[in-house]
Design an enzyme around this catalytic site. Structure first.
Site, PDB file in Angstrom:
ATOM      1  N   ASP A   4       0.864  -1.181   0.000  1.00 33.19           N
ATOM      2  CA  ASP A   4       0.000   0.000   0.000  1.00 33.19           C
ATOM      3  C   ASP A   4       0.903   1.235   0.000  1.00 33.19           C
ATOM      4  O   ASP A   4       1.976   1.235   0.636  1.00 33.19           O
ATOM      5  CB  ASP A   4      -0.913   0.022   1.224  1.00 33.19           C
ATOM      6  CG  ASP A   4      -1.927   1.154   1.155  1.00 33.19           C
ATOM      7  OD1 ASP A   4      -2.961   0.979   0.498  1.00 33.19           O
ATOM      8  OD2 ASP A   4      -1.646   2.221   1.721  1.00 33.19           O
ATOM      9  N   GLU A  19       1.088   5.687   0.230  1.00 32.20           N
ATOM     10  CA  GLU A  19       0.495   7.003   0.425  1.00 32.20           C
ATOM     11  C   GLU A  19       1.241   7.956  -0.497  1.00 32.20           C
ATOM     12  O   GLU A  19       2.463   7.829  -0.690  1.00 32.20           O
ATOM     13  CB  GLU A  19       0.598   7.456   1.883  1.00 32.20           C
ATOM     14  CG  GLU A  19      -0.076   6.524   2.886  1.00 32.20           C
ATOM     15  CD  GLU A  19      -1.547   6.295   2.588  1.00 32.20           C
ATOM     16  OE1 GLU A  19      -2.203   7.216   2.049  1.00 32.20           O
ATOM     17  OE2 GLU A  19      -2.052   5.192   2.890  1.00 32.20           O
ATOM     18  N   ASP A  25      -2.763  -0.103   6.325  1.00 32.43           N
ATOM     19  CA  ASP A  25      -3.643  -0.459   5.213  1.00 32.43           C
ATOM     20  C   ASP A  25      -3.190  -1.768   4.561  1.00 32.43           C
ATOM     21  O   ASP A  25      -4.023  -2.587   4.135  1.00 32.43           O
ATOM     22  CB  ASP A  25      -3.665   0.655   4.175  1.00 32.43           C
ATOM     23  CG  ASP A  25      -4.465   1.872   4.650  1.00 32.43           C
ATOM     24  OD1 ASP A  25      -4.906   1.862   5.816  1.00 32.43           O
ATOM     25  OD2 ASP A  25      -4.639   2.814   3.863  1.00 32.43           O
ATOM     26  N   HIS A  35      -5.425   4.961   6.370  1.00 29.43           N
ATOM     27  CA  HIS A  35      -4.703   5.768   5.383  1.00 29.43           C
ATOM     28  C   HIS A  35      -3.226   5.934   5.744  1.00 29.43           C
ATOM     29  O   HIS A  35      -2.586   6.913   5.345  1.00 29.43           O
ATOM     30  CB  HIS A  35      -5.359   7.146   5.208  1.00 29.43           C
ATOM     31  CG  HIS A  35      -6.731   7.073   4.601  1.00 29.43           C
ATOM     32  ND1 HIS A  35      -6.947   6.677   3.313  1.00 29.43           N
ATOM     33  CD2 HIS A  35      -7.953   7.335   5.145  1.00 29.43           C
ATOM     34  CE1 HIS A  35      -8.251   6.698   3.048  1.00 29.43           C
ATOM     35  NE2 HIS A  35      -8.879   7.081   4.160  1.00 29.43           N
TER      36      HIS A  35
END
Length: 595
Positions: A47, A49, A193, A188
């Site tokens: 994952d 960001e 995540d 998030h």
């Protein structure tokens, strides 16, 4: 700041190997799929960001990844990334990642090599994978690293297939994590995540079993959009053996719809029920299929030959090729006082000089035109007498025929023309090739390029026919030929051929003498009567391709297998030029004119 990497996988060997000896563990694949079991595949759930949603302009701010196999977590990878640009306040409110947090973090150029090493040789998993994989690929491009093109699984796609709308209102990660009671709630942040995605992935995998998905190959196919009626019929392929052979799709009335062949029938037949099969006609064929019949064969050659024979016999509506081999025509020299060229549908024992077979009458007539333009045989059809005069045709009056009808050419002189044509069919084709090349050169010199192109096309038609005919004749004249080729299992594939027809096939197991198998194949071989081609040309050509393979060995032949030393095959380069760069023929013709 450096990436936090915790890898609990034993590194004494590569993933999936035994630490004791470094050798890959022996795996017994399922009889149906022979694929990679999901329980033995290493997945890296990742994952990211980022500072935005566009991979070509936004930057990565955090990477979190979990390595798992067989439900067990093998390692984790987590790091903040300095994006090299300010983080928008709205992104900070969503993720909690601020400029101060990433100020001392490494840049992506420092992080990416470590992540690629962590994920090497695994299958990447992400929720909405195009987003995460797109950012990683863009980062690799910017940093000058080669993207390894890993296999990818998208949990969003799987959830759309496995979780009904009445179970969850949407397929967002937070929604699925709550529904499947994940041990970690997504917030998030990349690592949290990724952990939540691992729990969702395992919950989805539990549901896959009920859909008959147990391998990566089935998983990849399951994620594609396949019409329900095709997927429902996949059970028809369950009993298809994974061996060489012919498969027949039959309708509810047991009529053949389609005939095909493969060295692995199970794999090939299953492909008709997948998203990879996009041909409209094939999907319609599968919709109409009621059962699938298979015929196992000794090896690939036998399967290809049986396919041709079945298509010719049954003419299935969904087969496009090889349905009407009986419609082929031949170009022969007639047997009469003044022979001529004739297009016929059948040859007889008396026919000794011919070209073909041709797939259409037009190609046979084009070849005939090439021959008569080089060697002026008569083109009229009446049977002429050595004693009685006949009316002259228009070609004779124009001087384009030696007029044997009016006895303006002696029988002996006309016989020399016939001998020249016969030689071009069975041996040296230069009696036709050289005059046509000269004609092309002369037309080009006069800038009559369209006329030169017509002659070029006729020359190409003649060369194709002569090369094919002489190649086929070399095998069809042999009463019996036995050959063997090394098989993939190191045994021997055996073929017995009589007059160009495959009459017996066998396979000899590795580690034993193939002679008993050869003797058994000979003892059970089909009997062939006559010396004309005993099979359709397509079958003989497949046999020739098999015999000409470097690994094939001749065991026995009743007659010499030979081709004319100055035969048509030596003109293959000229034919290639005629078909690929027609203008070169004019240059060849000019060179011949200067000799």
């Amino acid at each position: 700041m450096v990436p936090s990497v915790v890898d609990t996988e034993n590194t004494a060997g590569t993933p999936g190997t035994s630490p004791a000896n470094g050798r890959r563990k022996a795996v017994q694949p399922s009889l149906l799929d022979r694929g990679e079991p999901l329980s033995e595949i290493t997945f890296v759930v990742v994952d990211l960001e980022t500072t935005g949603v566009a991979a070509d302009s936004a930057q990565i701010t955090e990477i979190g990844a979990i390595k798992v196999r067989g439900g067990e977590i093998l390692g984790e990878f987590a790091t903040l990334v300095n994006p090299g640009e300010p983080i928008d306040a709205r992104i900070t409110m969503l993720t909690g990642i601020s400029d101060d947090m990433v100020a001392s973090a490494p840049r992506i150029a420092e992080v990416l090599p470590a992540f690629l090493e962590f994920a090497a040789g695994t299958v990447l998993v992400a929720h909405n994978a195009p987003f995460d994989v797109g950012f990683l690929k863009a980062a690799a491009d910017r940093c000058g690293y080669a993207w390894p093109k890993p296999r990818v699984v998208d949990t969003v796609v799987l959830a759309r297939r496995l979780v009904d709308r009445d179970e969850v209102p949407n397929k967002r990660l937070g929604t699925l994590a709550r529904y499947f009671r994940a041990t970690v709630s997504p917030n998030h942040r990349a690592l949290a995540d990724a952990r939540a995605t691992v729990d969702v992935l395992h919950a989805l995998f539990e549901r896959l079993g009920g859909h008959g998905v147990h391998t990566y190959e089935e998983l990849a196919e399951f994620g594609r959009q396949v019409p329900p009626e095709l997927r429902a019929k996949r059970k028809l392929a369950e009993r298809v053996p994974d061996s060489p052979g012919v498969y027949i799709f039959r309708d509810a009335d047991d009529q053949p719809l389609y005939v095909g062949t493969s060295i692995n029938m199970a794999s090939r037949v299953r492909s008709y029920f997948t998203a990879g099969e996009t041909r409209r006609q094939m999907r319609e064929m599968v919709r109409r299929t009621f059962r699938i019949e298979t015929v196992e064969c000794a090896h690939g050659l036998e399967a290809e030959v049986r396919e041709l024979r079945m298509i010719a016999a049954h003419k299935p509506p969904f087969n496009r090729r090889s349905k009407h081999p009986e419609g082929a025509v031949w170009l022969k020299l007639t047997s009469e006082p003044y022979p001529r060229l004739s297009v016929v549908h059948r040859l007889s024992e008396k026919d000794s000089h011919w070209l073909g077979p041709f797939s259409s009458r037009g190609s046979a007539e084009a070849t005939a035109q090439a021959i008569v333009e080089a060697v002026p045989l008569r083109q009229c059809t009446p049977r002429l007498s050595l004693r009685t005069l006949s009316p002259a045709c228009a070609l004779a009056e124009l001087g384009k025929c030696p007029a044997p009808c009016r006895h303006e050419i002696s029988a002996d002189a006309y016989g020399e023309l016939v001998t020249t044509v016969a030689e071009t069919m069975t041996g040296d084709p230069d009696g036709v090739v050289r005059p046509l090349l000269d004609r092309i050169g002369a037309l080009a010199d006069m800038e009559r390029f369209e006329d030169a192109a017509v002659v070029r096309e006729r020359l190409a038609a003649f060369l194709r026919a002569a090369i094919r005919t002489q190649r086929l004749a070399g095998l069809t004249r042999i009463g019996e030929l036995t050959a063997a080729r090394r098989a993939a299992d190191r045994g021997w594939d055996i073929a017995v051929v009589r007059h160009g027809r495959l009459v017996s096939a066998a396979h000899s197991a590795p580690g034993v003498s193939p002679m008993p198998s050869i003797e058994a194949a000979l003892a059970t071989a089909e009997t062939v009567v006559g010396t004309l081609p005993a099979a359709y040309a397509a079958e003989t050509e497949k046999i020739l391709n098999w015999l000409e393979h470097p690994d094939t060995r001749l065991v026995h032949t009743s007659d010499g297998w030979s081709s004319p030393a100055r035969g048509a095959a030596r003109h293959r380069p000229l034919l290639a030029k005629a078909e690929e760069t027609p203008a070169l023929l004019g240059k060849v013709g000019d060179r011949r004119n200067r000799r």
